[in-house]
Write an enzyme that holds these catalytic residues in place. Structure first.
Site, PDB file in Angstrom:
ATOM      1  N   GLU A  88       6.326  77.886  58.416  1.00  0.00           N
ATOM      2  CA  GLU A  88       6.011  78.966  58.078  1.00  0.00           C
ATOM      3  C   GLU A  88       5.910  79.834  59.485  1.00  0.00           C
ATOM      4  OE1 GLU A  88       6.605  80.114  55.269  1.00  0.00           O
ATOM      5  OE2 GLU A  88       6.478  78.362  54.021  1.00  0.00           O
ATOM      6  N   HIS A 119      14.533  80.371  55.790  1.00  0.00           N
ATOM      7  CA  HIS A 119      13.801  79.005  55.668  1.00  0.00           C
ATOM      8  C   HIS A 119      15.016  78.118  55.539  1.00  0.00           C
ATOM      9  CE1 HIS A 119       9.588  78.920  55.485  1.00  0.00           C
ATOM     10  NE2 HIS A 119       9.270  79.962  54.575  1.00  0.00           N
ATOM     11  N   GLU A 122      12.666  84.190  53.063  1.00  0.00           N
ATOM     12  CA  GLU A 122      13.130  83.107  52.016  1.00  0.00           C
ATOM     13  C   GLU A 122      14.673  82.511  52.712  1.00  0.00           C
ATOM     14  OE1 GLU A 122      10.586  81.809  50.644  1.00  0.00           O
ATOM     15  OE2 GLU A 122       9.631  83.844  50.619  1.00  0.00           O
ATOM     16  N   ASN A 181      13.406  77.421  47.635  1.00  0.00           N
ATOM     17  CA  ASN A 181      14.355  76.502  47.101  1.00  0.00           C
ATOM     18  C   ASN A 181      15.627  76.310  47.581  1.00  0.00           C
ATOM     19  OD1 ASN A 181      11.848  76.123  45.079  1.00  0.00           O
ATOM     20  ND2 ASN A 181      12.566  78.028  44.200  1.00  0.00           N
ATOM     21  N   GLU A 224       6.575  73.678  45.441  1.00  0.00           N
ATOM     22  CA  GLU A 224       5.798  73.737  46.654  1.00  0.00           C
ATOM     23  C   GLU A 224       4.569  74.279  46.353  1.00  0.00           C
ATOM     24  OE1 GLU A 224       6.860  76.429  49.859  1.00  0.00           O
ATOM     25  OE2 GLU A 224       5.576  75.245  51.168  1.00  0.00           O
ATOM     26  N   GLY A 266       4.828  85.362  46.852  1.00  0.00           N
ATOM     27  CA  GLY A 266       5.750  86.343  46.911  1.00  0.00           C
ATOM     28  C   GLY A 266       7.112  85.794  46.455  1.00  0.00           C
ATOM     29  N   MET A 296      10.078  81.869  46.768  1.00  0.00           N
ATOM     30  CA  MET A 296      10.007  80.640  47.082  1.00  0.00           C
ATOM     31  C   MET A 296      11.480  80.143  47.679  1.00  0.00           C
ATOM     32  SD  MET A 296       8.512  77.509  47.731  1.00  0.00           S
ATOM     33  CE  MET A 296       9.366  76.307  48.327  1.00  0.00           C
TER      34      MET A 296
HETATM   35  N1  0A1 Z   1       7.075  78.722  50.771  1.00  0.00           N
HETATM   36  C1  0A1 Z   1       7.053  80.062  50.482  1.00  0.00           C
HETATM   37  C2  0A1 Z   1       5.914  80.547  49.810  1.00  0.00           C
HETATM   38  C3  0A1 Z   1       5.163  79.578  48.836  1.00  0.00           C
HETATM   39  C4  0A1 Z   1       4.091  78.689  49.128  1.00  0.00           C
HETATM   40  C5  0A1 Z   1       3.390  77.847  48.109  1.00  0.00           C
HETATM   41  C6  0A1 Z   1       3.652  78.243  46.769  1.00  0.00           C
HETATM   42  O1  0A1 Z   1       2.983  77.625  45.805  1.00  0.00           O
HETATM   43  C7  0A1 Z   1       1.808  77.048  46.099  1.00  0.00           C
HETATM   44  C8  0A1 Z   1       4.690  79.318  46.276  1.00  0.00           C
HETATM   45  C9  0A1 Z   1       5.119  79.770  47.203  1.00  0.00           C
HETATM   46  C10 0A1 Z   1       7.044  81.016  51.426  1.00  0.00           C
HETATM   47  O2  0A1 Z   1       6.818  80.893  52.667  1.00  0.00           O
HETATM   48  O3  0A1 Z   1       7.827  82.008  51.169  1.00  0.00           O
HETATM   49 ZN    ZN Z   2       7.780  80.912  54.344  1.00  0.00          ZN
END
Ligand code: 0A1
Ligand code: ZN
Length: 847
Positions: free
Chosen positions: A313, A294, A291, A258, A122, A254, A256
């Site tokens: 988010e 998500h 996480e 996945n 991401e 912080g 991710m």
């Molecule tokens: N989606 C993750 C946070 C995240 C966003 C961007 C990143 O790289 C650009 C890495 C992690 C979350 O909301 O926790």
């Molecule tokens: Zn998030």
């Protein structure tokens, strides 16, 4: 090499991709400097597509071969990707590329961290792994074979089969490429299981570097608590046979989400009583929950395009705050969230980086993972729930999951379920998503003929992002109290829709005291001459009771700064009364002792048309702390003693509340005893919360040298604890010493500046030291700029995020403004500056 003139991408230009991706097969042959990636992808042209351009994103890839249905093709390659002539019927695309994870210091795509391989895709990292339509609305199943000599080989989904030196994973859930992940390394698994409400057993594992095994138990429990909570509160169960989390040392953010393979910054998952503070534990619990949540809000239902980032988010932050409120104390969580919102989101929304919760254009999407998208995005969801009520909120969410599971959605889809579930028209409410800026809400009161009337005026200051702001729908929670503090009207939600609006409350034989914006029911700046002293003594809404103390402190501090007045005696007495009330939660009382941050004070001065002087602001806060210490001098020893925990350490709300209050007392006590109590606490501390608080107080008392040396000797091999050692020295430095302290630390042998945690601990701490960063000689500005220039070619994402230290530069005096402008120009004129940093500096400089 990036474009000379960065391109702007617009929401209005969205067009769907012309092909479906039916399935993706990837094979990785891992090697540090020459990893080979083979992709086999089934594409089907969409019958109704308006644009059939076959464009695959790809950056920093060496294409070794490409085939369509087995025939070699020669695509046209640019720095951003490739185009190719393709059949008008379904076909199989095969590519073979080589990449260099060892040289990937940007930590985006496939990279190495301490010898392990890991990924961060991401927002747009997958294009650094292979050629692909790297956009969130392209969803597919993935089958991944990893060949490598590592004992642990992980990817998304379920393990299909494995052998010596290889593993194959299959993720049956269609997902966008940004949720792809791969990990390979010599890692230790901390295992557990969870049985879903549907009776399916899930294997859970937390993978860490050898030596970190003892820091896994808390994170695992937090994961199980999150899984259970999402079943109980949102009816959402987990959907794979395994859920893996991996801790990595080098990570820009912080963590991710996945699919089935969350990757975490080690600081956001590893915890033990000896090495983590109570605040660390709470943050870890929240990030694990975030996480995990998500999986439904982000993964099962994802975003159509990156402009919709708040769809996943804002909602997921809202869900993780609900979780923390349920696990711990709801009022304490709300207060902390508001402190954070005012500290990070308000400055963003009131300066040159202001953007709507759903932005309409960007150059670099990584620059939009902001407090506005996340935290204001969550506030917008909280307002929606307040407006429709909890039952309708639940109906709408059920409808959202039902209707959109497996889809890539928009804010329009989200609001539509609320309209359908409630029959409400949300077109005006939608402005919260499209309009930047923090609304101001001023309130006047009137009392006659037993009727109490409140008149609200809302005004959002115009900005470059929103030059002509319109009235918003603002839910204002209001309660009324009588002179003895009894509630004469329970909390009611007033719905503001117009620029000016009055609400009358009849049948009050005496003028009531209004408690407005209870629980901070909307993210606005409230201007109301409330009876703060009465509310501090009596308000039945715990948020507003705290807020009243805060308002009195703010008023007193502003008066000290602008008029040189002494700290307000009513405020001091009011706070003393609250602190003496043993029936109140210690965590809540500890918050009562907090003061507005110095940058919040600077913002308040700026709003009133004054020019903040950072040194004067610092001195006023110091004087206020001194006055609190004097006022409470007879209470502090008892308050300190009564809040020492004797039971074995637990990071729960009850114990951490006591430690918070004990340590709040300690910091005032240190002003009276010169650090003797802190010294004793340092000597006897058996957990990091107590050890670090003692160390901070010793530094403040000017007697920290021995303890700092002792701390370093004790913890030199623990990188997360050493981050605290770096950060604390900067954040506790006197304003004139902050830049020098940070500079000296950058010469320390353990200052590994390529590690984002260590960089943030040192330079980030300087940026957050208000009076230190804004030291009159410009040394803070110059040091930060030097390091941003140095970091940019290595890690543009972290560099760009830290540029926001300069976002408030127009608030200050002419001399500071020109010092900051000079540094901004110096950064901007650096040759080959990244797109990320260029965008940030340009937006800030144009203020
Ligand atoms: N989606 C993750 C946070 C995240 C966003 C961007 C990143 O790289 C650009 C890495 C992690 C979350 O909301 O926790
Ligand atoms: Zn998030």
């Amino acid at each position: 090499m990036r474009d000379a003139a960065p391109q702007t991408i617009y929401l209005a230009d969205y067009t769907p991709f012309g092909f479906d991706v039916d399935e993706v097969h990837l094979t990785f042959d891992l090697a540090p400097s020459a990893t080979h990636v083979r992709a086999r992808i089934r594409f089907s042209p969409k019958p109704d597509a308006t644009d059939r351009t076959f464009f695959l994103h790809g950056e920093d890839l060496t294409l070794l071969s490409a085939r369509i249905d087995g025939e070699t093709v020669k695509p046209k390659i640019t720095p951003e990707g490739l185009t190719c002539d393709v059949p008008s019927i379904p076909f199989t695309w095969e590519s073979h590329v080589q990449i260099d994870p060892a040289a990937n210091t940007a930590l985006e795509g496939l990279y190495q961290s301490g010898g392990m391989f890991c990924t961060q895709c991401e927002a747009q990292g997958f294009r650094k792994i292979t050629y692909y339509p790297d956009r969130p609305d392209v969803m597919s199943t993935f089958t991944v074979r990893i060949n490598g000599p590592h004992p642990v080989l992980l990817s998304n989904g379920n393990l299909v089969s494995s052998g010596d030196g290889w593993a194959e994973w299959h993720d049956p859930w269609r997902k966008p490429a940004y949720l792809f992940a791969l990990v390979a390394g010599d890692l230790i698994a901390h295992r557990d299981t969870f049985t879903t409400m549907e009776g399916r057993k899930v294997d859970l594992a937390l993978y860490v570097r050898p030596g970190d095994e003892g820091k896994c138990a808390f994170g695992m429990q937090a994961l199980k608590d999150s899984m259970k909570w999402d079943e109980e509160v949102y009816g959402r169960a987990y959907d794979l046979e395994v859920f893996n989390i991996v801790a990595v040392d080098d990570f820009n953010m912080g963590a991710m989400e996945n699919k089935g393979l969350n990757i975490f910054n080690a600081s956001a998952v590893l915890a033990s009583p000896e090495t983590s503070t109570d605040m660390n534990f709470e943050r870890i619990e929240a990030i694990i929950a975030h996480e995990y949540f998500h999986n439904w809000t982000g993964n099962r239902i994802t975003c159509r395009d990156w402009f919709q980032l708040c769809l996943k988010e804002g909602l997921t932050v809202y869900r993780d705050s609900q979780f923390t409120s349920d696990m711990r104390s709801a009022p304490v969580k709300r207060i902390n969230d508001v402190i954070d919102l005012r500290g990070r989101q308000f400055p963003e929304d009131q300066g040159p980086l202001a953007h709507p919760v759903r932005p309409e254009s960007f150059q670099e999407i990584n620059n939009f993972y902001t407090a506005t998208v996340y935290e204001k995005g969550a506030e917008v969801i909280g307002m929606l729930r307040t407006l429709v009520g909890p039952a309708a909120y639940k109906r709408a969410l059920d409808m959202y999951f039902d209707r959109h599971d497996g889809q890539a959605c928009t804010i329009e889809d989200w609001l539509q379920v609320f309209e359908d579930a409630t029959g409400r028209d949300l077109s005006q409410f939608k402005r919260w998503y499209s309009q930047a800026g923090t609304p101001h809400l001023s309130v006047s009161e009137d009392y006659k003929n037993a009727t109490y009337t409140l008149t609200f005026t809302q005004h959002t200051p115009p900005s470059a992002a929103s030059p002509d702001p319109q009235p918003l729908v603002i839910p204002v929670a209001v309660g009324l109290l009588d002179a003895d503090g009894n509630e004469v009207m329970d909390t009611q939600i007033l719905e503001l829709t117009e620029a000016k609006q009055s609400f009358a409350f009849a049948g009050h034989s005496a003028k009531p005291t209004a408690s407005i914006l209870r629980n901070f029911s909307a993210p606005v700046v409230l201007e109301f001459a409330a009876d703060h002293a009465a509310l501090l003594a009596h308000d039945t809404d715990p948020f507003n009771r705290w807020e009243s103390g805060r308002a009195l402190a703010l008023a007193s501090l502003l008066a000290s700064i602008t008029k040189g007045t002494a700290p307000d005696a009513d405020y001091l007495q009011g706070i003393a009364t609250v602190l003496r009330d043993d029936s109140l939660d210690p965590a809540y009382r500890a918050l009562m002792l907090g003061l507005p941050g110095q940058s919040e004070l600077a913002a308040a001065l700026h709003r009133k048309g004054d020019t903040p002087d950072p040194q004067a602001t610092y001195e006023a806060v110091e004087a206020m702390k001194e006055a609190l210490a004097q006022t409470l001098k007879d209470d502090l020893p008892g308050l300190y003693a009564d809040n020492q925990v004797t039971a074995p350490y637990a990071p729960d709300a009850a114990q951490s509340g006591m430690r918070a209050l004990g340590n709040a007392a300690l910091s005032l006590l240190t002003r009276l005893d010169g650090g003797d109590t802190a010294q004793a606490q340092y000597g006897s501390a058996t957990n990091m919360t107590q050890q670090l608080a003692a160390l901070a107080n010793l530094i403040r008392a000017g007697r920290g040298d021995a303890a700092l040396a002792d701390f370093e000797a004790q913890w030199k091999d623990d990188r997360l604890v050493m981050d605290k050692w770096f950060a604390l020295q900067v954040s506790e430095a006197k304003p004139d010493d902050a830049a020098d302290t940070a500079k000296a630390l950058t010469r320390h042998r353990d200052f590994n500046w390529k590690n984002p945690n260590r960089f943030r601990a040192t330079l980030g701490a300087l940026a957050q030291h208000h009076a230190g960063f804004h030291a009159a000689d410009g040394s803070g500005y110059a040091l930060l700029a030097d390091w941003l220039i140095k970091l940019d070619p290595v890690n543009p994402q972290t560099t760009a995020r830290m540029c926001s230290a300069f976002q408030t530069w127009r608030r200050y005096d002419q001399i500071r403004q020109s010092l900051m402008a000079k540094e901004l120009d110096r950064i901007a004129s650096t040759p080959n500056l990244s797109r990320d940093t260029t965008e940030m500096i340009t937006r800030i400089r144009n203020a």
